[in-house]
Design a protein around this motif. Sequence first.
Motif, PDB file in Angstrom:
ATOM      1  N   THR A  77      56.767  -0.607  16.635  1.00  0.00           N
ATOM      2  CA  THR A  77      55.595  -0.739  15.763  1.00  0.00           C
ATOM      3  C   THR A  77      54.718   0.503  15.773  1.00  0.00           C
ATOM      4  O   THR A  77      54.243   0.949  14.741  1.00  0.00           O
ATOM      5  N   GLN A  78      54.508   1.058  16.983  1.00  0.00           N
ATOM      6  CA  GLN A  78      53.631   2.226  17.077  1.00  0.00           C
ATOM      7  C   GLN A  78      54.133   3.233  18.107  1.00  0.00           C
ATOM      8  O   GLN A  78      53.336   3.900  18.771  1.00  0.00           O
ATOM      9  N   ASN A  96      53.893  -1.465   9.405  1.00  0.00           N
ATOM     10  CA  ASN A  96      53.475  -1.497  10.806  1.00  0.00           C
ATOM     11  C   ASN A  96      52.500  -2.637  11.067  1.00  0.00           C
ATOM     12  O   ASN A  96      52.563  -3.300  12.090  1.00  0.00           O
ATOM     13  N   VAL A  97      51.581  -2.854  10.094  1.00  0.00           N
ATOM     14  CA  VAL A  97      50.616  -3.947  10.237  1.00  0.00           C
ATOM     15  C   VAL A  97      51.352  -5.285  10.316  1.00  0.00           C
ATOM     16  O   VAL A  97      51.070  -6.123  11.176  1.00  0.00           O
ATOM     17  N   LEU A  98      52.341  -5.469   9.423  1.00  0.00           N
ATOM     18  CA  LEU A  98      53.089  -6.729   9.401  1.00  0.00           C
ATOM     19  C   LEU A  98      53.921  -6.895  10.666  1.00  0.00           C
ATOM     20  O   LEU A  98      54.000  -7.983  11.233  1.00  0.00           O
ATOM     21  N   LEU A 115      49.475   7.194   4.892  1.00  0.00           N
ATOM     22  CA  LEU A 115      48.570   6.052   5.083  1.00  0.00           C
ATOM     23  C   LEU A 115      49.131   4.731   4.557  1.00  0.00           C
ATOM     24  O   LEU A 115      48.422   3.726   4.569  1.00  0.00           O
ATOM     25  N   ASN A 116      50.372   4.716   4.089  1.00  0.00           N
ATOM     26  CA  ASN A 116      50.992   3.448   3.643  1.00  0.00           C
ATOM     27  C   ASN A 116      51.590   2.769   4.877  1.00  0.00           C
ATOM     28  O   ASN A 116      52.778   2.942   5.183  1.00  0.00           O
ATOM     29  N   ARG A 117      50.826   2.001   5.572  1.00  0.00           N
ATOM     30  CA  ARG A 117      51.254   1.504   6.882  1.00  0.00           C
ATOM     31  C   ARG A 117      51.332  -0.018   6.965  1.00  0.00           C
ATOM     32  O   ARG A 117      51.261  -0.590   8.049  1.00  0.00           O
ATOM     33  N   LEU A 118      51.522  -0.673   5.817  1.00  0.00           N
ATOM     34  CA  LEU A 118      51.607  -2.139   5.828  1.00  0.00           C
ATOM     35  C   LEU A 118      52.761  -2.648   6.688  1.00  0.00           C
ATOM     36  O   LEU A 118      52.636  -3.675   7.354  1.00  0.00           O
ATOM     37  N   ALA A 153      61.566   0.367   6.142  1.00  0.00           N
ATOM     38  CA  ALA A 153      62.191   0.820   4.893  1.00  0.00           C
ATOM     39  C   ALA A 153      62.290   2.342   4.893  1.00  0.00           C
ATOM     40  O   ALA A 153      61.686   3.016   5.728  1.00  0.00           O
ATOM     41  N   GLY A 202      46.531   4.657  -0.499  1.00  0.00           N
ATOM     42  CA  GLY A 202      47.085   5.159   0.764  1.00  0.00           C
ATOM     43  C   GLY A 202      47.560   6.596   0.609  1.00  0.00           C
ATOM     44  O   GLY A 202      48.504   7.025   1.254  1.00  0.00           O
ATOM     45  N   ARG A 228      53.269  -5.555  13.568  1.00  0.00           N
ATOM     46  CA  ARG A 228      52.318  -5.766  14.673  1.00  0.00           C
ATOM     47  C   ARG A 228      51.855  -7.215  14.727  1.00  0.00           C
ATOM     48  O   ARG A 228      51.614  -7.764  15.812  1.00  0.00           O
ATOM     49  N   ARG A 229      51.761  -7.856  13.547  1.00  0.00           N
ATOM     50  CA  ARG A 229      51.339  -9.266  13.488  1.00  0.00           C
ATOM     51  C   ARG A 229      52.382 -10.195  14.108  1.00  0.00           C
ATOM     52  O   ARG A 229      52.088 -11.352  14.400  1.00  0.00           O
TER      53      ARG A 229
END
Lengths: 273, 273
Positions: free
Chosen positions: B171-172, B144-146, B139-142, B129, B23, B148-149
């Motif tokens: 989230t975004q 946001n992914v989590l 690009l370390n966007r886990l 965090a 990332g 968003r889930r």
Amino acid sequence: MTILVNGEPGAAVEAGDRGLQFGDGVFETVRMRAGRPVLWKRHWSRLCRGLELLGIPTPSERACLEELSRVSTDVPSMAKLIVTRGPGPRGYAVPAHPLPTRIVMGGAPLDIPDAPAILRVGVCSTRAARSPVPGCKHLNRLENVLARREWSGDWDEGLMLDAAGRVRCATQSNVFVLEQGMLLTPALNAHGVPGTRRGWLLDHAAAFGLTVREASLTLPRVRRADAVFLTSARLGLRRAALPGQDPASGCSAPGSEPLDCIREIGEHMNALD
Amino acid sequence: MTILVNGEPGAAVEAGDRGLQFGDGVFETVRMRAGRPVLWKRHWSRLCRGLELLGIPTPSERACLEELSRVSTDVPSMAKLIVTRGPGPRGYAVPAHPLPTRIVMGGAPLDIPDAPAILRVGVCSTRAARSPVPGCKHLNRLENVLARREWSGDWDEGLMLDAAGRVRCATQSNVFVLEQGMLLTPALNAHGVPGTRRGWLLDHAAAFGLTVREASLTLPRVRRADAVFLTSARLGLRRAALPGQDPASGCSAPGSEPLDCIREIGEHMNALD
């Protein structure tokens, strides 16, 4: 370096792959011996747990092993296995039916013969933050990249502290200290990645007559310790010292019992398959 | 979706690219109008600052603009520009002379006509965090992914809190609340990413007679606020409400002065180029 993407030779991945877009995936760095990854069960178990936490389908273990074997060389080497959530449409929302991407990279020889007997360890100012998915060896590794950039020319590794100033890990290894004949290592409930060698040591040290337990390690406590050790798939179990830390202090005199014991454990660990 | 990698049509990136491996890169998501990214100066400035913090060479601004234009369509759309540190040998150590990879993805139409007048916002349990590179859209966007889930079926966005329970962002998008006629937004010194629309609002609200300032926003404070707003390149400036938050409470009655003012600011912001 040989690279397989979903089993096919070739080094290209779709630009839209979520591994690249978001770091949405996991990886393992494994030591290869005779075409087999050493301590595979521990690597595989961590990979599967990480994928489960992220909700990414698990690839075939057989395919992973076969591909790791295919990229391995005759000499002991390191290989890397990456599994991402695969391609997706734009945005953070995960695809309902992801098609994970499997990347296997191999052939990097085990490059530690030049390392000194006692590794020189500095202290990084980049902090280890709480992981959004504790225990998961995910692809969001900027922290490690930034910490690695801080290494001075004579460092072999760099310690990383959490926001409260407790030592949690090193840039690419786990940390242990010897204190009053006991081996201590930071708890990694939310910070860093619990390594395969760290796990093996926690499970097996008692059989060698050594007590190991998790502890809160401030930097002064690490400095005062009788000895410092680092573990990783690449390093195995290695002695280390901070600048100014006297490697001959405390119980570290040649022939001292815990040190002999740890040396024996390290040799045993490196002989595992 | 059209994709250019270093200016060439095609969607493939080397598997060894550090964007995928770690990332190790930055991105911007831009709103395109008539072949030009809206509020480009703010996007470009954030991109350059992020690259500088990571020590990645800055690409040609002209090439970025030309490529964004090339992937854009006649209708208003969103495009994404990614710059990574490029390919590298194995390990976290950065190459001495990186050859950054530039990825431009375009053509996603602006997909918000179906959105309700007031966006429905939930609260994510994934925490924001501290960023290892504050202010950098890396690009370390886990996280946001989590987060968003976690969206339920009827959410349009999800608020994210920091470890201390303070609302930091969504989230975004970025978050604002209206309180006693004043617009408040969380400070983003170390958490989240300060958005281009957030920055524009902080700089220009006074010209519309509205006071905006950074404040510590607990969740109860957000719930008690007279109105909640979200900003992003995609959304512009949009009204939002938490479940159970009465959209007609406080000063939010039609014709109320601050709300009219904010509507006017939103329309002005969306007409920018």
